[in-house]
Scaffold this active site. Structure first.
Site, short mmCIF file in Angstrom:
data_model
loop_
_atom_site.label_atom_id
_atom_site.label_comp_id
_atom_site.label_asym_id
_atom_site.label_seq_id
_atom_site.Cartn_x
_atom_site.Cartn_y
_atom_site.Cartn_z
N SER A 11 41.41 51.51 33.40
CA SER A 11 41.91 51.39 34.77
C SER A 11 40.86 51.87 35.76
CB SER A 11 43.18 52.22 34.94
OG SER A 11 43.58 52.18 36.28
N LYS A 32 48.71 51.11 29.43
CA LYS A 32 48.00 50.55 30.58
C LYS A 32 48.92 49.60 31.36
CE LYS A 32 44.61 49.09 33.31
NZ LYS A 32 44.70 47.70 33.56
N HIS A 40 51.37 51.62 33.30
CA HIS A 40 50.59 52.18 34.41
C HIS A 40 50.49 51.17 35.56
CE1 HIS A 40 46.71 51.98 36.48
NE2 HIS A 40 46.73 53.29 36.52
N ASN A 41 50.19 49.93 35.22
CA ASN A 41 50.09 48.91 36.27
C ASN A 41 51.45 48.66 36.93
OD1 ASN A 41 47.50 48.66 35.21
ND2 ASN A 41 47.42 46.48 35.62
N GLU A 58 52.05 51.30 39.32
CA GLU A 58 51.20 51.02 40.49
C GLU A 58 51.93 50.04 41.44
OE1 GLU A 58 47.04 50.08 39.45
OE2 GLU A 58 47.18 48.42 40.85
P1 NDP Z 1 36.08 37.97 33.66
O1 NDP Z 1 37.50 38.23 33.32
O2 NDP Z 1 35.78 37.17 34.87
O3 NDP Z 1 35.39 37.27 32.40
C1 NDP Z 1 34.06 36.86 32.44
C2 NDP Z 1 33.35 37.25 31.17
O4 NDP Z 1 34.02 36.67 30.05
C3 NDP Z 1 31.93 36.75 31.13
O5 NDP Z 1 31.15 37.69 30.48
C4 NDP Z 1 32.07 35.47 30.35
O6 NDP Z 1 30.88 35.05 29.73
C5 NDP Z 1 33.06 35.90 29.30
N1 NDP Z 1 33.73 34.80 28.64
C6 NDP Z 1 34.66 33.98 29.17
N2 NDP Z 1 35.07 33.08 28.26
C7 NDP Z 1 34.34 33.32 27.13
C8 NDP Z 1 34.31 32.75 25.85
N3 NDP Z 1 35.11 31.73 25.53
N4 NDP Z 1 33.44 33.26 24.95
C9 NDP Z 1 32.65 34.29 25.25
N5 NDP Z 1 32.66 34.89 26.46
C10 NDP Z 1 33.49 34.41 27.38
O7 NDP Z 1 35.26 39.34 33.69
P2 NDP Z 1 35.65 40.74 34.35
O8 NDP Z 1 34.44 41.59 34.18
O9 NDP Z 1 36.22 40.59 35.70
O10 NDP Z 1 36.80 41.29 33.42
C11 NDP Z 1 36.61 41.52 32.04
C12 NDP Z 1 37.93 41.98 31.45
O11 NDP Z 1 38.34 43.16 32.10
C13 NDP Z 1 39.09 40.99 31.61
O12 NDP Z 1 39.90 41.05 30.46
C14 NDP Z 1 39.85 41.50 32.79
O13 NDP Z 1 41.22 41.20 32.74
C15 NDP Z 1 39.62 42.97 32.69
N6 NDP Z 1 39.57 43.56 34.02
C16 NDP Z 1 39.99 44.78 34.19
C17 NDP Z 1 39.96 45.37 35.41
C18 NDP Z 1 40.40 46.71 35.52
O14 NDP Z 1 40.58 47.24 36.60
N7 NDP Z 1 40.61 47.35 34.40
C19 NDP Z 1 39.49 44.73 36.62
C20 NDP Z 1 39.02 43.46 36.35
C21 NDP Z 1 39.09 42.93 35.10
P3 NDP Z 1 29.89 34.03 30.54
O15 NDP Z 1 29.10 34.88 31.46
O16 NDP Z 1 29.08 33.42 29.45
O17 NDP Z 1 30.76 33.03 31.24
#
Ligand code: NDP
Length: 476
Positions: A128, A182, A185-186, A189
């Site tokens: 988070s 988690k 938690h959300n 929120e």
């Molecule tokens: P995204 O959710 O936008 O995902 C993009 C990443 O995933 C890139 O590295 C992309 O690789 C990769 N990807 C997508 N599809 C594939 C695939 N089929 N095979 C391999 N790689 C793939 O990235 P975020 O950084 O925003 O979020 C990452 C995770 O964290 C997500 O699960 C999200 O829900 C979570 N999250 C959590 C937050 C928090 O506050 N805890 C906030 C935001 C996100 P490529 O560069 O090659 O496209």
């Protein structure tokens, strides 16, 4: 093989988590499906610590010391499964796959079971705090085996937010426990934000005050029991003036709240477990309602005059009433959220430490608040607390707030100000403390139309009344 831990998936979250690990002295293997992201991370931030870039998944895995620990930080859902499928053949028994994405706990349970069959540890981990948290210290909620935590714990506890020298990370419990916590938690929120929004709306309607004045009220509240990150940024947002128009920023934002879906997951899970998380549910539905623009437009036209004018006589007393009502409603929302965690823990055999969970939300995450110390204390003093509402500090605070709570809810109902979370929290409180509930009538109705039977207050057994016949009572 020199890296202590690896991160695959280097979009904003993975990139920041990898930087956080490197800044804390860990050697981090980094990998991304498209290698440009890996290269740019090393080019832009290579001087922050020791990164070992891997162009292919095989290179990446080969650079990890054993047992290997790989953090997967990719898009939740099918992409996570795709990355796991690619990783598994490259790993050896005892290695650890950590999913730090926003997975549903049921998916985490499924993946954990599948990887266990390969002798691998799968650790669904709630993270988070968004991108800032990932970089500077998130709240970390790892599930998975106790054995995996022996390797991960020292690393995660170092990169997590720290409050009073205590890391905002602890092992939550097996398989999906981390992602479950988690998720709740959300949900909390959502409830917190809805309650704050209702308090703002009440102050605006009751006082006829401008956002900047209300910002001052929130700023004052942040010096007391309500002290929290969300109250602090509420003051900030309300005080903000739009540069283009000179008007309050909040008046220029479309009043339709969006959601990514974790509120919905929380409510769905609570329905499955039979736990009334009314505060979180109202908050989730309030966001949905805000998006039904056509219905809102139609109803606004049909019922323009259905409210009455609100005249607050004693402004200071009213502000204090709203503060107390907000605090009491917030306590209800947290009490419900912790009930939900306890129920999940029982259902899935997770043995979650409720007080410990409150501790790791004190920093790094959006709901960080002073209040969470009270929750830890309450469960420390009485681990089998039936509801947080009856722990000493909570009981005193809610009890002292009841007259305010009733005034605020009644006044808002008269004036026609919508306060779904305030009102349902009060109803929840009144229902819990009621001597008798009309559930007795529901049982009577169910027996009448469907012979669903009932139990009596004065005798053991299960009964049915012959409603269509002579109305004698028979033992079922
Ligand atoms: P995204 O959710 O936008 O995902 C993009 C990443 O995933 C890139 O590295 C992309 O690789 C990769 N990807 C997508 N599809 C594939 C695939 N089929 N095979 C391999 N790689 C793939 O990235 P975020 O950084 O925003 O979020 C990452 C995770 O964290 C997500 O699960 C999200 O829900 C979570 N999250 C959590 C937050 C928090 O506050 N805890 C906030 C935001 C996100 P490529 O560069 O090659 O496209």
């Amino acid at each position: 093989s020199t890296a202590q831990i690896g991160v695959t998936g280097l979009a904003v979250m993975g990139r920041n988590l990898a930087r956080n690990l490197a800044r804390n002295g860990f050697t981090v293997a980094v990998h991304n499906r498209s290698p440009e992201r890996t290269r740019s991370l090393v080019a832009e931030h290579g001087d922050e610590g020791r990164f070992v870039p891997g162009e292919s998944m095989a290179d990446f895995v080969a650079s990890l010391e054993r047992p290997r620990a790989v953090i997967v930080m990719v898009k939740a859902g099918a992409p996570t499964d795709a990355v796991i499928d690619e990783l598994v053949p490259l790993l050896d028994p005892g290695d650890i796959v950590v999913d730090c994405g926003n997975a549903h706990f049921a998916d985490t349970r499924r993946r954990e079971e599948a990887l266990r069959e390969h002798g691998l540890h799968f650790v669904g981990t709630g993270v988070s705090g968004g991108e800032e948290g990932a970089l500077h210290g998130p709240s970390i909620m790892p599930g998975g085996s106790a054995e995996s935590y022996r390797k991960l714990g020292p690393i995660f506890e170092k990169i997590a937010a720290q409050v009073d020298g205590v890391p905002c990370c602890r092992h939550i419990g097996p398989d999906g426990a981390g992602h479950f916590v988690k998720m709740v938690h959300n949900g909390i929120e959502y409830a917190d934000m809805q309650l704050i929004a209702e308090a703002y709306d009440l102050l605006r309607a009751g006082l006829g005050a401008e956002p900047a004045e209300i910002a001052e009220i929130f700023r004052t509240w942040n010096g007391g029991e309500l002290e929290s990150f969300l109250i602090e940024i509420t003051a900030d947002v309300l005080a903000h003036t739009d540069a283009a128009t000179g008007r309050p920023f909040v008046d220029l934002v479309q009043d339709r709240a969006e959601q990514k879906g974790t509120g919905r997951w929380t409510v769905q899970s609570a329905l499955d477990l039979g736990i009334p998380i009314t505060g979180i549910a109202e908050a989730t539905f309030a966001r949905s309602l805000s998006g039904h623009v056509d219905q809102r437009e139609a109803a606004r036209r049909a019922f323009a005059d259905a409210g009455t004018k609100w005249q607050v006589d004693d402004r200071d007393a009213f502000v204090e009433d709203v503060r107390r009502a907000l605090l009491a409603s917030k306590i209800v929302a947290y009490a419900q959220g912790f009930d939900h965690i306890r129920a999940g823990s029982q259902e899935y055999d997770w043995n979650i430490d409720l007080g410990g969970t409150a501790t790791i939300w004190r920093g790094g995450c959006i709901i960080r608040a002073r209040f969470l110390d009270r929750i830890r204390q309450a469960y420390d003093e009485q681990p089998d607390l039936p509801t947080l509402l009856v722990a000493p500090w909570f009981a005193d605070t809610v009890g002292a707030g009841v007259p305010s709570w009733r005034r605020v809810v009644a006044d808002a109902a008269r004036a026609g100000v919508p306060i779904p979370a305030f009102a349902s929290s009060l109803s929840y409180f009144d229902a819990l403390r009621a001597e008798r509930l009309p559930a007795a009538l529901i049982q009577g109705l169910r027996d009448n139309f469907g012979a669903h039977t009932y139990q009596r207050v004065d005798r053991e057994g299960t009964f049915h009344t012959l409603w269509a016949g002579d109305r004698t009572e028979v033992e079922a």
